[in-house]
Design an enzyme around this catalytic site. Structure first.
Site, short mmCIF file in Angstrom:
data_model
loop_
_atom_site.label_atom_id
_atom_site.label_comp_id
_atom_site.label_asym_id
_atom_site.label_seq_id
_atom_site.Cartn_x
_atom_site.Cartn_y
_atom_site.Cartn_z
N CYS A 1 -21.50 -2.33 -35.80
CA CYS A 1 -22.34 -3.53 -35.75
C CYS A 1 -22.57 -3.67 -37.40
CB CYS A 1 -23.25 -4.12 -34.34
SG CYS A 1 -22.65 -4.37 -33.04
N GLU B 1 -15.45 -4.82 -37.38
CA GLU B 1 -14.97 -4.58 -36.77
C GLU B 1 -13.54 -5.20 -35.84
OE1 GLU B 1 -18.72 -3.84 -33.19
OE2 GLU B 1 -17.12 -4.09 -32.07
N HIS C 1 -30.96 -5.69 -35.51
CA HIS C 1 -29.52 -5.57 -34.78
C HIS C 1 -29.90 -7.02 -34.15
CE1 HIS C 1 -25.63 -6.02 -33.55
NE2 HIS C 1 -25.86 -5.08 -32.83
N SER D 1 -23.14 0.53 -33.19
CA SER D 1 -22.42 2.44 -32.17
C SER D 1 -22.42 3.43 -33.04
CB SER D 1 -21.43 1.24 -30.81
OG SER D 1 -22.74 0.85 -30.23
#
Lengths: 386, 359, 132
Positions: free
Chosen positions: B124, B92, B247, B309
């Site tokens: 992510c 990102e 994660h 997200s």
């Protein structure tokens, strides 16, 4: 081949000439040299200039500067070899007169630097290196000098402060030169506490870039005016030699091969040895350059050139005076004009016009300007004619 | 269609077995301690979600970091870069809004021109998206080798909670035929929903948190749903795995996820890097996996579950082969990079992240 | 902006791709049109390993435009294990001081922006202390 002589000289003080344009600076030096040479009208002008296209957005200086000074119609163009531009222009002028194609040539060195400041100037000067493979790493000209100085310190282990002797000599001499940018002697303490430009090169290991214009009027010995109030100075040796552009391409970067060969060739033409000169206007754009040039010229063994400075041999009353009017460090470094300033200053010495800096009985001078770290080296031998 | 039907067909299994034939991590050298952020923004009160986070140098970005990770992966894979048919980078923080990171990475590692190159974006989990796609490319026999990278130089708004954790790092994976693999990736499972827990609009410099969605309904729902589906569909239990990587946006979330799913702390320790390098976003799950592979032994089984997200999770079921041993030492390990560490203060951090207004 | 001049050098810059002379086998970097050792035409690409040692170095304080936001930074002459010397920045020094003889390895890093923040990003080789 005819003997070439310098009949006239002209210069303006080196400095920050906020109020003077490139063309006006040039005109003052040109007209002064013509007047000093007894008013001979030049048939050609060769201009040593390095950065006008970048810093002044001005090319075609031949037309601009002759036009502005009322010399329209003569032959004129720029000779560019970075910091050796002035020396290279002198070489072109000497060739033109010696060949007989031109009877009277003006050689002008001019640099207008202060229209820009700071990092823009550093970026412009760095164009003397290999742009794609040196300048694009963020290396400046001072950075190149620093790479040499660091290696020199590693290989020969001289006292670090020995480099300061070159600045001390330059400033001591610049103090008595009305055309010098800095007219004040400096102390060893000042050198030791100077800020870093490009470690280990500090502010006093480097000549300040500044505006300047100087000119010499060349003619043949037999075409020179007979009634000049000063002696003629003969150009008895003239040479331009190149090395690899980039430092990284040299088998031994400390050898300064082009500086060595240009002195050898100029001396061989003059029929002398380098040690036979009474003064050496060496290139001290950086103190390490002066040091390496002395060694390259064979005046000191590799690794020992600094001893000449420490022992006082290079001062005005020493065995081989250098930077007699302040050099790049104190007179200032007007880059492409340096080679012509050196010629003017050597002529002052040979004529006996050097004032308090007069080298006693000076009859023969060696001058050498460098483009980059001796990527180009221009050397000339000047001799007084009686 | 029933939910059960969707679930049953949800497993992503390649037509031919695929695996990881080379991998490589990258973590930049600089570390910003959480205490430094606290010193500036809370007067030193309050804790920090991580001990410290990795910070890229002035001359680093997702492109340069991806190049190094890719070179490490190539060194372990032992293949000619010309054999790669894909260079896919998930991030990102791509340096260009328009112009692929992938082409520059491909050029630098010598993989051009007969190669697919593209950038992936899914917050992510952009890195595991690229990984899944690479499995497909190799698993369908469209290609023998594909490179997938998850890498980020995450930015948190100064003073925001994210500033403690938003870090830099990631890992690169070369997927290839299972018979050449140091670890076989048996299957993947992807679970997504439209959940606005965290986002950044196109022209904005810093992301926004979606109210208080971060834990629930975002991270835990997606991680545990993907993980449970993977366990169900493969008939595995948590104890069947030697290692698990979840994660890791901070130190707590992955530990809680592990506990919710029935994994023991010792299963997640090797891959839990966020306490010492922070949240490397698209790199976080994949660099956890690289740290595990650095110490894994033949026969070890690894569960990896990413989270991005927006929101979604990818789960992978990985079995280590006997080829692992000789390849582990062919490039710097994840811990080699973590051990190379220069702490910086907040002022230096602000400068090297380009947050000082110089013009 | 000078996009073509940077673009055409990408292989050299990103990966230290130089040349090997087909006549005398000399390894050449940066690439040249004529081999400096034998005078033959040099055109065969050669990938340098990227390993070498510092021959000399400087720490830049007064930087040229385009680099002035990164001071201080170190620039070195790096002697590559294949022979040639290359000029490059040293990076990732952390608290280490550069020194002559320091073993270094090539990494690809951001060199600078082309012109300004709207210009392309220029990437190229730098060297760092050997990682392990």
């Amino acid at each position: 081949m005819r003997d070439v002589v310098i009949a006239g000289i002209g210069q303006i003080p080196v400095g920050e000439h906020w109020d003077l344009s490139l063309r006006t600076m040039a005109a003052r030096a040109m007209l002064a040299a013509i007047k000093d040479g007894g008013g001979m009208k030049p048939q050609a002008m060769y201009i040593g200039n390095f950065l006008s296209p970048v810093l002044s957005h001005q090319e075609n200086l031949g037309a601009l500067l002759t036009d502005n000074a009322g010399l329209t119609g003569i032959e004129a163009f720029t000779v560019e070899a970075a910091g050796a531009s002035g020396g290279a222009a002198l070489r072109v002028g000497v060739n033109a007169v010696a060949s007989g194609f031109i009877d009277c040539a003006l050689v002008l060195g001019v640099e207008k630097i202060t229209d820009m400041v700071g990092s823009e100037v550093e970026a412009a000067v760095a164009q003397s290196s290999d742009y794609d493979y040196e300048a694009m790493t963020g290396l400046s000209s001072a950075g190149q000098a620093a790479l040499l100085m660091q290696r020199y310190l590693y290989e020969y282990n001289p006292p670090r402060e020995a480099f300061g002797e070159f600045a001390l000599i330059a400033h001591a001499n610049g103090a008595n030169n009305p055309n010098a940018f800095f007219r004040k002697a400096i102390s060893r303490e000042a050198y030791a506490s100077a800020g870093m430009v490009s470690d280990p090169v500090n502010m006093f290991d480097m000549g300040p870039y500044a505006d300047g214009a100087a000119a010499v009027l060349l003619t043949a010995r037999d075409t020179a005016p007979k009634d000049l109030p000063h002696p003629l100075v003969r150009v008895s040796g003239s040479s331009v030699v190149i090395d690899t552009l980039a430092l990284h391409d040299r088998p031994n970067p400390l050898a300064f091969d082009a500086a060595c060969q240009s002195v050898e060739r100029a001396c061989s033409q003059a029929g002398i040895m380098p040690g036979d000169v009474d003064l050496f206007e060496v290139c001290d754009a950086f103190s390490i350059y002066a040091l390496l040039s002395l060694e390259a010229a064979g005046l000191a063994r590799h690794g020992e050139g600094w001893k000449m400075a420490v022992n006082g041999e290079l001062s005005i009353n020493g065995k081989l005076p250098i930077l007699t009017m302040g050099g790049c460090k104190a007179r200032g470094n007007p880059l492409g004009a340096v080679g012509v300033y050196q010629a003017v200053e050597a002529v002052q010495q040979l004529r006996g016009q050097a004032g308090r800096n007069q080298v006693k009985d000076a009859r023969r001078a060696l001058i050498q300007s460098l483009g980059g770290p001796a990527s180009t080296a221009a050397a000339h031998i000047l001799e007084r004619l009686d | 269609m029933t939910e059960e039907h969707v679930h049953k067909n949800g497993l992503l299994k390649p037509n031919r077995p695929v695996g990881i034939i080379g991998y490589g991590a990258y973590v930049p050298r600089y570390r910003l301690p959480g205490a430094e952020v606290a010193r500036i923004w809370t007067g030193g009160t309050g804790g920090s979600p991580v001990k410290e986070k990795s910070v890229p140098g002035l001359d680093e970005d997702v492109i340069t970091m991806s190049i190094e990770a890719a070179r490490n992966a190539l060194a372990r894979a032992g293949i000619d870069p010309f054999e790669l048919r894909a260079v896919w980078v998930g991030s990102e923080s791509h340096p260009y809004a328009v112009k692929p990171t992938g082409t520059i990475v491909a050029e630098a590692i010598g993989a051009t021109p007969a190669v697919s190159a593209a950038d992936w974006e899914f917050a992510c989990k952009a890195g595991t998206e690229a990984f899944t796609a690479a499995m497909g490319l190799v698993g369908s026999k469209m290609a023998n080798y594909a490179l997938a990278i998850g890498m980020d130089t995450a930015q948190g708004r100064p003073g925001d909670a994210l500033e403690y954790t938003a870090a830099a790092g990631g890992a690169a994976y070369i997927l290839g035929p299972a018979e050449e693999a140091l670890a076989v990736v048996d299957s993947a499972y992807s679970y997504v929903s439209d959940t606005p827990d965290f986002f950044r609009r196109a022209e904005q410099k810093y992301p926004e948190h979606g109210q208080r969605f971060t834990g629930e309904p975002a991270y835990f729902t997606h991680i545990t749903s993907a993980a449970r589906a993977m366990l169900d569909l493969t008939g595995a239990a948590p104890e069947d795995f030697t290692f698990a990587v979840f994660h890791q946006p901070n130190a707590k979330f992955p530990q809680r996820a592990a506990s919710l799913l029935g994994f023991k702390p010792e299963q997640i320790t090797a891959g839990l890097l966020s306490p010492v390098i922070g949240n490397t976003y698209a790199g976080a799950a994949l660099i956890g996996l690289s740290a595990v592979l650095d110490i894994a032994k033949p026969g070890d089984r690894i569960l990896v579950v990413s989270f991005g997200s927006g929101a979604g999770s990818d789960a992978f079921d990985i079995r280590v082969t006997d080829k692992i041993t000789e390849r582990q030492k062919k490039a710097p390990t994840t811990q080699d990079y973590i051990a190379r560490r220069t702490p910086i203060d907040y002022g230096t951090y602000v400068r090297i992240r380009g947050n000082l207004a110089l013009k | 902006m000078e996009i073509p001049r940077h673009w055409r050098l990408k292989k050299q810059r990103y990966g230290l791709v130089g040349e090997v002379c087909p006549h005398c086998d000399a390894k050449i970097f940066p690439p040249r049109d004529v081999c400096p050792h034998c005078g033959g035409e040099a055109k065969t690409a050669f990938n340098f390993s990227g390993r070498g040692e510092v021959y000399s170095y400087t720490v830049m304080h007064d930087a040229p435009a385009g680099f002035d936001q990164n001071t201080p930074y170190a620039v070195a002459l790096v002697k590559l294990e294949e022979g040639p010397v290359v000029t490059a920045q040293l990076t990732d020094l952390g608290e280490e001081q550069p020194r002559i003889g320091m073993p270094v390895e090539m990494v690809t890093r951001k060199i600078r922006e082309d012109a300004n923040e709207r210009g392309m990003l220029i990437y190229g080789y730098k060297f760092r202390p050997v990682l392990r």
